[in-house]
Design a protein around this motif. Structure first.
Motif, PDB file in Angstrom:
ATOM      1  N   ALA A 139      -7.707  11.451  -1.879  1.00  0.00           N
ATOM      2  CA  ALA A 139      -8.125  10.134  -1.396  1.00  0.00           C
ATOM      3  C   ALA A 139      -7.321   9.018  -2.055  1.00  0.00           C
ATOM      4  O   ALA A 139      -6.966   8.020  -1.405  1.00  0.00           O
ATOM      5  N   ILE A 140      -6.997   9.182  -3.345  1.00  0.00           N
ATOM      6  CA  ILE A 140      -6.193   8.170  -4.046  1.00  0.00           C
ATOM      7  C   ILE A 140      -4.784   8.109  -3.477  1.00  0.00           C
ATOM      8  O   ILE A 140      -4.219   7.031  -3.254  1.00  0.00           O
ATOM      9  N   ARG A 141      -4.206   9.283  -3.225  1.00  0.00           N
ATOM     10  CA  ARG A 141      -2.862   9.303  -2.626  1.00  0.00           C
ATOM     11  C   ARG A 141      -2.856   8.613  -1.262  1.00  0.00           C
ATOM     12  O   ARG A 141      -1.939   7.856  -0.936  1.00  0.00           O
ATOM     13  N   GLU A 142      -3.891   8.886  -0.473  1.00  0.00           N
ATOM     14  CA  GLU A 142      -3.966   8.279   0.853  1.00  0.00           C
ATOM     15  C   GLU A 142      -4.166   6.766   0.753  1.00  0.00           C
ATOM     16  O   GLU A 142      -3.581   5.988   1.523  1.00  0.00           O
ATOM     17  N   ALA A 143      -4.994   6.328  -0.207  1.00  0.00           N
ATOM     18  CA  ALA A 143      -5.224   4.895  -0.393  1.00  0.00           C
ATOM     19  C   ALA A 143      -3.952   4.192  -0.853  1.00  0.00           C
ATOM     20  O   ALA A 143      -3.642   3.074  -0.417  1.00  0.00           O
TER      21      ALA A 143
END
Length: 355
Positions: free
Chosen positions: A196-200
């Motif tokens: 999720a952090i990578r996508e954000a």
């Protein structure tokens, strides 16, 4: 790691070492892991077994600890993965053997055809032609039989490999679920949060995190027993899961703590989700199934944080944990977001502990 999480972890470690010392069990790594897991309460089946042993008056021993470790903590996921791998290897070897056999037959058939070509270039009598035709027909039938056998083996292998793939998928799914609550476990949460952090970071979209802790759970567990406590954990897990959607991830963080990862959700939206979960938990009246005894209601405290560009997974979790800690000290059964931290910090604790 936040100060609060460090304090909790240190408490579990001290409890584990105290149990090792009082039981006279050598502090080997596997025995420390066993009793550390018992102290955290994340494996209810293990806790029930150890509590039963304590109540029975059985004298603890290294052999007993080894038995418990092998039964509850020695991962069968790896064993199952190895079993599937071995079966996959055996099936691939069988395919290779079938192909090698077919290749040998094909080469022999090709040699027979070349030999027949040479024979046909000579003048052959009628009897010789009949013998040659009979030999070629026999070789052709043998080749057809070999091809049919290869097709059968390849089809069987295709079905077996498909079944093995399903087994692998099942093992992976099981390894990512908490055995008690059937929602994502800590490992699944760690991976999901990183994704999720990578996508954000890539999309520059919002990402929020909710951390919740059941209020006074230890007292409830001690009063009504671990089985009822397990029901509470399952209830909270399902309530959390039913209030999120889409790419959101609900997970058991450890003990009586749960977490939700909310991609594409800003802080205001995450606070609304947390409030909905808080109200839903508080609205449920607990009933002891065996006696229909009403046990009252439970509550939970919530910390909510939103991701920013300077965050990593650890700093993100720590900020949500500080919000949760503030909610505990502000009286529990409430949601605190990171924008409220300064306000909450200014409120006197008035003797409220963070249990």
């Amino acid at each position: 790691m936040s100060d609060q999480e460090f304090t909790r972890t240190l408490g579990y470690a001290n409890a584990a070492f105290d149990l090792l010392k009082r039981s006279g069990i050598p502090p080997y790594p596997q025995f420390y892991e066993l009793l550390y897991t018992y102290a955290t309460g994340v494996n209810p089946s293990l806790n029930n077994r150890i509590n039963t042993i304590f109540r029975s008056g059985t004298v603890p021993s290294a052999d007993l600890a080894e038995t418990l470790y092998n039964e509850f903590l020695k991962s069968d996921v790896n064993d199952r993965m190895s079993s599937v791998s071995e079966r996959m290897h055996a099936r691939i070897e069988a395919v290779h053997e079938a192909i090698d056999s077919a290749m040998t037959t094909a080469n022999a058939y090709s040699g027979s055809l070349q030999s027949a070509t040479g024979d046909l270039e000579r003048d052959l009598s009628g009897d010789d032609m009949r013998l040659l035709a009979t030999r070629l027909l026999s070789e052709t039938r043998r080749m057809q039989d070999t091809n049919r056998q290869l097709e059968i083996k390849l089809e069987a292998s295709r079905e077996d490999i498909a079944a093995l793939q399903r087994d692998l998928d099942d093992v992976r799914r099981e390894s990512m679920l908490d055995s008690l609550t059937k929602i994502a476990n800590r490992k699944s949460f760690d991976e999901g949060l990183e994704d999720a952090i990578r996508e954000a970071d890539k999309s520059r979209g919002p990402l929020s995190l909710i951390l919740l802790d059941i209020d006074h759970f230890k007292n409830f567990n001690d009063t009504y027993g671990h089985q009822t406590g397990d029901q509470v954990l399952r209830l909270v897990a399902m309530t959390l899961k039913s209030n999120i959607k889409g790419k959101d991830l609900a997970a058991r963080y450890g003990g009586e703590e749960f977490v939700a990862v909310l991609p594409s959700t800003d802080l205001e939206g995450a606070v609304i989700v947390a409030e909905n979960v808080r109200k839903a938990i508080q609205a449920k009246e607990l009933l002891k199934r065996s006696t229909n005894e009403k046990l009252g209601r439970i509550t939970a405290s919530f910390g909510v944080a939103t991701f920013n560009s300077s965050d990593n997974a650890m700093s993100f979790i720590e900020r949500a944990d500080r919000c949760l800690y503030a909610a505990k000290h502000a009286g529990r059964n409430r949601v605190v977001s990171e924008t409220e931290l300064v306000e909450i910090d200014e409120i006197p604790a008035k003797g409220v502990s963070a249990a």
